[in-house]
Design a protein around this motif. Structure first.
Motif, PDB file in Angstrom:
ATOM      1  N   LEU A 144       0.835  -1.208   0.000  1.00 53.91           N
ATOM      2  CA  LEU A 144       0.000   0.000   0.000  1.00 53.91           C
ATOM      3  C   LEU A 144       0.872   1.261   0.000  1.00 53.91           C
ATOM      4  O   LEU A 144       0.576   2.233  -0.704  1.00 53.91           O
ATOM      5  N   ALA A 145       1.944   1.232   0.776  1.00 52.59           N
ATOM      6  CA  ALA A 145       2.838   2.397   0.806  1.00 52.59           C
ATOM      7  C   ALA A 145       3.459   2.613  -0.569  1.00 52.59           C
ATOM      8  O   ALA A 145       3.612   3.755  -1.031  1.00 52.59           O
TER       9      ALA A 145
ATOM     10  N   VAL B 183       0.894   4.490  -2.931  1.00 53.94           N
ATOM     11  CA  VAL B 183       0.785   5.954  -2.780  1.00 53.94           C
ATOM     12  C   VAL B 183       2.115   6.638  -3.064  1.00 53.94           C
ATOM     13  O   VAL B 183       2.144   7.693  -3.694  1.00 53.94           O
ATOM     14  N   GLY B 184       3.182   6.040  -2.602  1.00 51.44           N
ATOM     15  CA  GLY B 184       4.500   6.667  -2.773  1.00 51.44           C
ATOM     16  C   GLY B 184       4.818   6.906  -4.236  1.00 51.44           C
ATOM     17  O   GLY B 184       5.148   8.028  -4.636  1.00 51.44           O
TER      18      GLY B 184
ATOM     19  N   VAL C 241       2.574   9.708  -5.836  1.00 48.44           N
ATOM     20  CA  VAL C 241       2.935  11.088  -5.498  1.00 48.44           C
ATOM     21  C   VAL C 241       4.225  11.493  -6.217  1.00 48.44           C
ATOM     22  O   VAL C 241       4.316  12.544  -6.854  1.00 48.44           O
TER      23      VAL C 241
ATOM     24  N   VAL D 122       4.368  14.445  -9.329  1.00 53.30           N
ATOM     25  CA  VAL D 122       5.019  15.736  -9.060  1.00 53.30           C
ATOM     26  C   VAL D 122       6.228  15.932  -9.968  1.00 53.30           C
ATOM     27  O   VAL D 122       6.401  16.969 -10.599  1.00 53.30           O
TER      28      VAL D 122
ATOM     29  N   VAL E 150      13.604  18.908  -7.011  1.00 44.88           N
ATOM     30  CA  VAL E 150      12.433  18.044  -7.215  1.00 44.88           C
ATOM     31  C   VAL E 150      12.881  16.718  -7.823  1.00 44.88           C
ATOM     32  O   VAL E 150      12.462  15.644  -7.386  1.00 44.88           O
ATOM     33  N   GLN E 151      13.765  16.799  -8.820  1.00 46.39           N
ATOM     34  CA  GLN E 151      14.231  15.589  -9.502  1.00 46.39           C
ATOM     35  C   GLN E 151      14.868  14.595  -8.534  1.00 46.39           C
ATOM     36  O   GLN E 151      14.598  13.408  -8.590  1.00 46.39           O
TER      37      GLN E 151
ATOM     38  N   TRP F 242      14.535  14.534  -5.233  1.00 44.63           N
ATOM     39  CA  TRP F 242      13.502  14.061  -4.298  1.00 44.63           C
ATOM     40  C   TRP F 242      12.826  12.847  -4.935  1.00 44.63           C
ATOM     41  O   TRP F 242      12.619  11.826  -4.293  1.00 44.63           O
TER      42      TRP F 242
ATOM     43  N   MET G 240      10.528   3.831  -2.896  1.00 42.32           N
ATOM     44  CA  MET G 240       9.180   3.340  -3.155  1.00 42.32           C
ATOM     45  C   MET G 240       9.102   2.322  -4.299  1.00 42.32           C
ATOM     46  O   MET G 240       8.087   1.675  -4.483  1.00 42.32           O
TER      47      MET G 240
ATOM     48  N   LEU H  43      11.839  10.190   2.643  1.00 42.36           N
ATOM     49  CA  LEU H  43      11.441  11.309   1.806  1.00 42.36           C
ATOM     50  C   LEU H  43      12.231  12.586   2.076  1.00 42.36           C
ATOM     51  O   LEU H  43      12.085  13.572   1.380  1.00 42.36           O
TER      52      LEU H  43
END
Lengths: 468, 286
Positions: free
Chosen positions: A161-162, A165-166, A169, A173, A197-198, A200, A208, A248
């Protein structure tokens, strides 16, 4: 309670396709390794290192990695939930859409359509395909879990599940871009922000995509293979939440000494070091589960793959935080040390766990015993030697390269020109390429073994009774 | 409790991953690429440079070349002044890279004359015999699309003139990538600032030393022959004969600081000893 009708057909199809993309990954990897030894092996415009390298990473992470996760998650989820898949039809559609996406990705990358963002090179129409794929997959998994007939969700399901979502997101983005034409777009972010951002995204794709899914698989298949439960449930809980919390923060450790604000770099470094704890939480949980069972390392080939796999995970998660320390990063960042590190993760940790899981699945998928355990052992040794040779040669190369880059004469001038440092890398590049060939040989043995299983393996009535 | 509720688990996991995300990824937007970051002399790409940048992206040059000089002694010596955030405000996407199989290119602009780049892109081995860079001669055959480039300029909001777009017709991708490489790192006048003022009297420590001439010859082959020819007969750079009359100190100065307007790079990174050896070799008549 009657036994639910699990759908193993879809598992089999995903496994077969992920193996095909895995083979492509290693083949391209070997080719680009040789290209670095001899530039004449580049065939411009389509087959140059610059275009093939993204193909190699994308085929590996998305074709082999994600493809196998689709297969294994569908297997695990049905069994842990004691319920059949929510929609086998959707899963079928997903399989073909997955292959269409990977093929389109390979073709467009060779044509030079790429956004240049590492591990997120696909241009915007393909990004949309990936998003559709992920939504279909997420719906099917979540609905199956919602409809489950087992009250408690086992550790593996948390990680699954993680992951869902991971990845969602991160991908959305980082993928934000403005199209210019069908195959050209510009990032929504500029300069330093774009870089932040890249990375991250880049580092958390490791979290993930390359950590939580193999952990889900490890936590399921280790007890299944050994026949004894995971050592500590509480330890899994702590490790799970702290892992997904801390990861994160760490992306900017790829950007140490760059114009990214200092406080972001410092936080990234601090959290990277702290990340040792949750990572080793899982490593210890794995090791402690083996208490009194270590003899299985000799008798059960699946355990060998799994325990060596988690060992490489442990080594990775020591080396990673080390690399994120500013002074160490000043030395080894940009060198060949880094591919050495990455490949221990992908060829060692992720792939060893996937190999074990696929061998375990074989009786369920084909209704037959694995054709040859001897060949599985040969496969194990070939990929182990190949991977170690690759990583160790690149570590040595990286240290030497860094040493030469930073060497200075007493009068303060540089000792070596850039090309002098490159010349010293050639022997290591050859070693790496040959170790890639050894690894490839291991993958071919794996293919042959599974092919023969499907063809000639001894039938099994109850797959659950066959562990080795 | 959450172990029994998948939707709750999904919500909690999302919140958990968003904490670090917001602090290290979202918040920096308030501080980075803002007005405070801007450097007045950094300008957007021209249409030709932008077309070249897209060739660079398409060919995946960023897989081997980084574009950030870190503030570390050896890097600043090797590549030039360290990179500043304000230099990248027009870069969508950034091209910082993560690996240096080839040298960093953040400050390559203005280091060599255009002719050096054309030759090097067509056949890297002709300039650097031991390189493992592939040849990109095919860029000579591909043309830049003026209309597509206009659209790109509009999407990025860069200023351009009709003349610039018109001038694109007939330009090859090779012209474009060379223009882009020449732009890199020139946003701040660091080269002028970096020119080292040589203090004190320049005295050749190797005057009349035969071994220094031999060492100088070796250095020449490595650093100078690609531009000035194997026998100093000249190629991209001028022929190097009759230097015997030149003052030792004058020649040293030229080698040490280069000729910024003439496309000759500074060789101060060699250090004074090697520079003197080169002086001795260059003054030796054949």
């Amino acid at each position: 309670m009657e036994k639910p009708a699990y759908d193993y057909g879809i598992v089999r199809s995903f496994v077969v396709w992920s193996m095909v993309w895995g083979l492509v990954t290693v083949l391209v990897g070997v080719l680009i390794a040789f290209q670095l030894c001899d530039p004449a092996l580049n065939l411009p415009p389509f087959l140059t290192y610059g275009r093939l390298r993204p193909l190699h990473t994308n085929a590996g992470i998305f074709g082999w990695g994600i493809g196998s996760f689709f297969a294994l998650f569908y297997f695990i989820v049905q069994r842990l939930c004691k319920t059949p898949l929510w929609s086998p039809k959707l899963a079928r559609f997903q399989l073909w859409f997955f292959n269409a996406t990977i093929i389109a990705a390979a073709v467009t990358l060779l044509l030079g359509y790429n956004t240049s963002k590492e591990y997120h090179e696909l241009e915007w129409p393909l990004d949309i395909m990936v998003v559709i794929l992920w939504v279909i997959f997420a719906v099917n998994i979540i609905m199956t879990i919602v409809k489950r007939r087992e009250e408690q969700m086992y550790i593996s399901l948390w990680y699954i599940l993680a992951t869902i979502v991971g990845v969602a997101v991160l991908y959305l983005v980082n993928g934000a871009e403005v199209p210019v034409s069908l195959f050209k777009s510009y990032s929504a972010y500029a300069g330093t922000n774009d870089a932040n951002v890249q990375w991250w995204f880049g580092h958390n794709a490791v979290a993930m995509v390359l950590t939580t899914p193999p952990l889900a698989i490890f936590y399921y298949f280790l007890p299944k293979s050994t026949g004894v439960p995971i050592y500590s449930h509480r330890m899994s809980i702590i490790a799970f939440w702290s892992l997904i919390f801390m990861y994160l923060w760490t992306g900017a450790h790829h950007l140490l000494w760059t114009p990214v604000p200092d406080w972001v770099q410092t936080l990234a470094m601090a959290f990277s070091v702290m990340l040792i704890a949750p990572s080793w939480g899982s490593v210890f949980n794995g090791y402690l589960s083996m208490q009194g069972e270590w003899h299985q390392m000799k008798q059960n080939y699946l355990v060998k793959f799994l325990i060596l796999g988690i060992t490489f995970y442990g080594l990775q998660t020591l080396q990673g935080p080390l690399q994120s320390i500013r002074s160490f990063s000043a030395f080894i960042h940009y060198t060949d040390w880094v591919p050495g590190h990455v490949h221990m993760g992908t060829m060692g940790w992720v792939s060893l766990v996937l190999f074990a899981a696929i061998y375990y699945l074989t009786p369920y998928m084909f209704g037959r015993k694995v054709y040859s355990i001897g060949l599985a052992n040969l496969h194990f040794w070939l990929v182990l030697v190949g991977q170690l040779g690759y990583s160790v040669s690149m570590w040595i190369a990286g240290v030497q390269q860094a040493g030469m880059w930073h060497a200075m004469n007493p009068d303060g001038s540089l000792t070596y020109t850039f090309i002098e440092t490159l010349v010293e890398m050639y022997p290591y590049y050859w070693v790496r390429a040959f170790c890639g060939v050894i690894y490839l040989a291991g993958v071919l043995v794996f293919f042959y073994n599974l092919y023969m299983t499907a063809r000639k393996g001894e039938p099994v009535d109850n797959p659950a009774l066959q562990t080795n | 409790m959450w172990e029994k509720k998948p939707v709750l688990l999904l919500v909690l996991a999302t919140v958990t991953i968003l904490v670090g995300t917001i602090i290290t990824m979202v918040l920096p937007f308030a501080w980075v690429n803002t007005k405070a970051d801007r450097i007045a002399s950094v300008t957007p790409y021209t249409p030709l440079e932008l077309a070249g940048r897209d060739v660079y992206i398409r060919e995946g040059c960023n897989n081997c070349h980084s574009q950030t000089v870190r503030p570390l002694v050896a890097e600043v010596l090797r590549y030039g002044d360290y990179s500043k955030s304000g230099e990248f405000v027009y870069d969508r996407p950034h091209l910082w890279g993560s690996r240096r199989m080839g040298p960093d290119l953040a400050r390559i602009g203005g280091k060599y004359p255009d002719a050096w780049h054309y030759k090097h892109m067509r056949d890297p081995k002709s300039m650097v015999p031991q390189t493992n860079m592939p040849a990109y001669a095919f860029l000579d055959r591909e043309r830049v699309d003026p209309e597509l480039t206009r659209r790109k300029m509009e999407v990025l909001g860069f200023p351009y003139t009709e003349e610039q777009i018109a001038a694109l017709s007939g330009k090859t991708e090779m012209d474009a990538i060379v223009a882009y490489l020449q732009k890199l790192g020139t946003g701040i006048p660091w080269r002028e600032a970096a020119g080292s003022e040589i203090v004190g009297e320049l005295k050749n420590p190797f005057a009349g030393n035969r071994t220094a001439v031999e060492a100088g010859e070796e250095l020449y082959e490595k650093h100078c022959a690609a531009c000035h020819g194997k026998e100093r007969e000249g190629d991209i750079g001028p022929e190097l004969s009759g230097l015997g009359d030149l003052d030792d100190a004058e020649l040293f100065r030229i080698l040490y600081n280069g000729i910024p307007d003439g496309g000759m790079p500074a060789f101060s990174k060699l250090g004074s000893e090697k520079t003197w050896q080169l002086v001795n070799y260059l003054k030796e008549e054949d």
